[in-house]
Design a protein around this motif. Structure first.
Motif, short mmCIF file in Angstrom:
data_model
loop_
_atom_site.label_atom_id
_atom_site.label_comp_id
_atom_site.label_asym_id
_atom_site.label_seq_id
_atom_site.Cartn_x
_atom_site.Cartn_y
_atom_site.Cartn_z
N GLU A 243 0.83 -1.21 0.00
CA GLU A 243 0.00 0.00 0.00
C GLU A 243 0.86 1.26 0.00
N TYR A 244 1.98 1.23 0.74
CA TYR A 244 2.76 2.45 0.95
C TYR A 244 4.16 2.42 0.34
N THR A 249 7.52 7.44 -1.58
CA THR A 249 6.41 7.03 -2.45
C THR A 249 5.07 7.39 -1.82
N HIS A 250 4.95 7.17 -0.52
CA HIS A 250 3.72 7.51 0.20
C HIS A 250 3.40 8.99 0.07
N ASP A 252 4.44 11.18 -2.21
CA ASP A 252 4.13 11.54 -3.59
C ASP A 252 2.73 11.08 -3.98
N ARG A 253 2.36 9.87 -3.56
CA ARG A 253 1.03 9.36 -3.87
C ARG A 253 -0.05 10.20 -3.20
N THR A 256 -0.47 13.42 -5.10
CA THR A 256 -1.10 13.13 -6.38
C THR A 256 -2.59 12.85 -6.20
N ALA A 257 -2.95 12.11 -5.16
CA ALA A 257 -4.35 11.81 -4.90
C ALA A 257 -5.15 13.08 -4.64
N ASP A 260 -5.60 14.97 -7.90
CA ASP A 260 -6.60 14.31 -8.75
C ASP A 260 -8.01 14.61 -8.27
N HIS A 332 6.11 20.03 -1.86
CA HIS A 332 5.12 19.30 -2.66
C HIS A 332 4.25 20.22 -3.51
#
Length: 335
Positions: A243-244, A249-250, A252-253, A256-257, A260, A332
């Motif tokens: 998941e992470y 990565t966590h 950045d995701r 991004t979420a 979106d 970010h």
């Protein structure tokens, strides 16, 4: 069902107070909700006591002291303590909090008591402080623009740039100028069917706006794990690694979420910060395994419902939500 009667509101207040005792880390938003129900029940003196209890505790345990003070002032004015309420409102303006909520509560309190010039000045001072030129208007600040527009229409002021911005952000089918027309009361007593139909359309538009706000009383929030908490989480529950992946990565995701969601028109976005002990306690309350990825969105929603969400996006000059120590614009917020 929403509480209807004073007794229903008292019952709901008692339930919230029991929940606050059970979850001390979330006691502030729960007690504020309880105080609101006591006000609706007509027990304004007890509501004031709850506000005083929050403000009388250790300073480090209070997240939103200015909001509590503004709510206390609004409540005091309603049951005859005008001088004290005014003094609190003056103190809020002097303090200049960087959060829209206390400004709005105080300004609307002044407006409700026909202090229109003071309400206008309060709304304007808040926007000067909170609205950065050229930046996207934060969700929480939009209501300040709307409130200022309403008061200016009541005062008969000509439109200025902030009024134009308020109109541009307004999404209801009836224009903001029409909704805030001070002559609307006349149409309620009219015998002209055309005027009455127009007023019904305006009332429906307002009702739609209120329903939208009620349907989303807290932000749509995504779950952020600080680096040390994420490390502890993945060590204890390696099934969540997919998941992470890792901290970078966590983060950045997560950004991004949010972008979106924003691109699809979702308003009132926020970030909630998880801790492993809190997550494990939540899993236990749901009789579920903390290793279940499906539990994570529920945990995020629960934290948001308890008032733990931080609005997104922050100002580009504010500290980034990720805790890097950089401004959001340099971290970010780039791109």
């Amino acid at each position: 069902m929403r509480p209807d009667t004073p007794a229903d509101h008292t019952t709901e207040a008692e339930r919230l107070l029991r929940t606050a005792a059970q979850y001390p880390e979330d006691h502030e938003p729960l007690i504020l909700q309880a105080a609101a129900h006591l006000e609706l029940a007509g027990d304004r003196a007890r509501a004031s006591t709850l506000y005083d209890d929050l403000l009388g505790g250790p300073e480090a345990t209070v997240d939103n002291p200015h909001l509590i003070k503004s709510l206390k002032a609004a409540n005091l004015w309603e049951y005859g303590h005008e001088a004290e309420a005014r003094a609190i409102i003056d103190g809020i303006r002097t303090a200049g909090p960087l959060d829209a909520a206390p400004w709005q509560v105080a300004a609307e309190t002044l407006e409700a008591h026909d202090e229109l010039e003071s309400a206008h000045d309060f709304f304007s001072a808040a926007l000067t402080l909170l609205l950065a030129p050229g930046e996207e208007v934060p969700y929480a600040v939009q209501s300040l623009l709307t409130g200022r527009h309403r008061v200016r229409r009541l005062l008969g002021r000509d439109h200025d740039a902030w009024d134009e911005l308020a109109g541009a952000l307004h999404t209801a089918p009836v224009p903001l100028d029409e909704l805030h027309d001070p002559k609307r009361l006349w149409s309620l007593g009219s015998s002209d069917p055309v005027e009455l139909k127009a007023e019904i359309a305006r009332l429906r538009a307002e009702l739609g706006t209120h329903r939208t706000a009620l349907s989303r009383p807290f932000p749509v929030a995504v779950l952020h794990w600080p680096e040390h908490e994420l490390r502890e989480l993945l060590t204890a529950y390696p099934a969540l690694t997919e998941e992470y992946v890792d901290c970078a990565t966590h983060l950045d995701r997560l950004e991004t979420a949010l972008r979106d969601l924003h691109a699809t028109g979702t308003a009132n976005l926020g970030i909630v910060t998880g801790t492993v002990p809190s997550y494990e306690a939540f899993a236990a309350s749901e009789a579920a395994s903390p290793a279940d990825p499906g539990l994570l969105p529920q945990y995020a929603t629960t934290l948001a419902a308890r008032g733990r969400a931080v609005p997104w996006p922050p100002s580009r000059t504010a500290a980034c939500w990720c805790g890097s120590g950089e401004t959001y614009g340099r971290c970010h917020g780039v791109g």
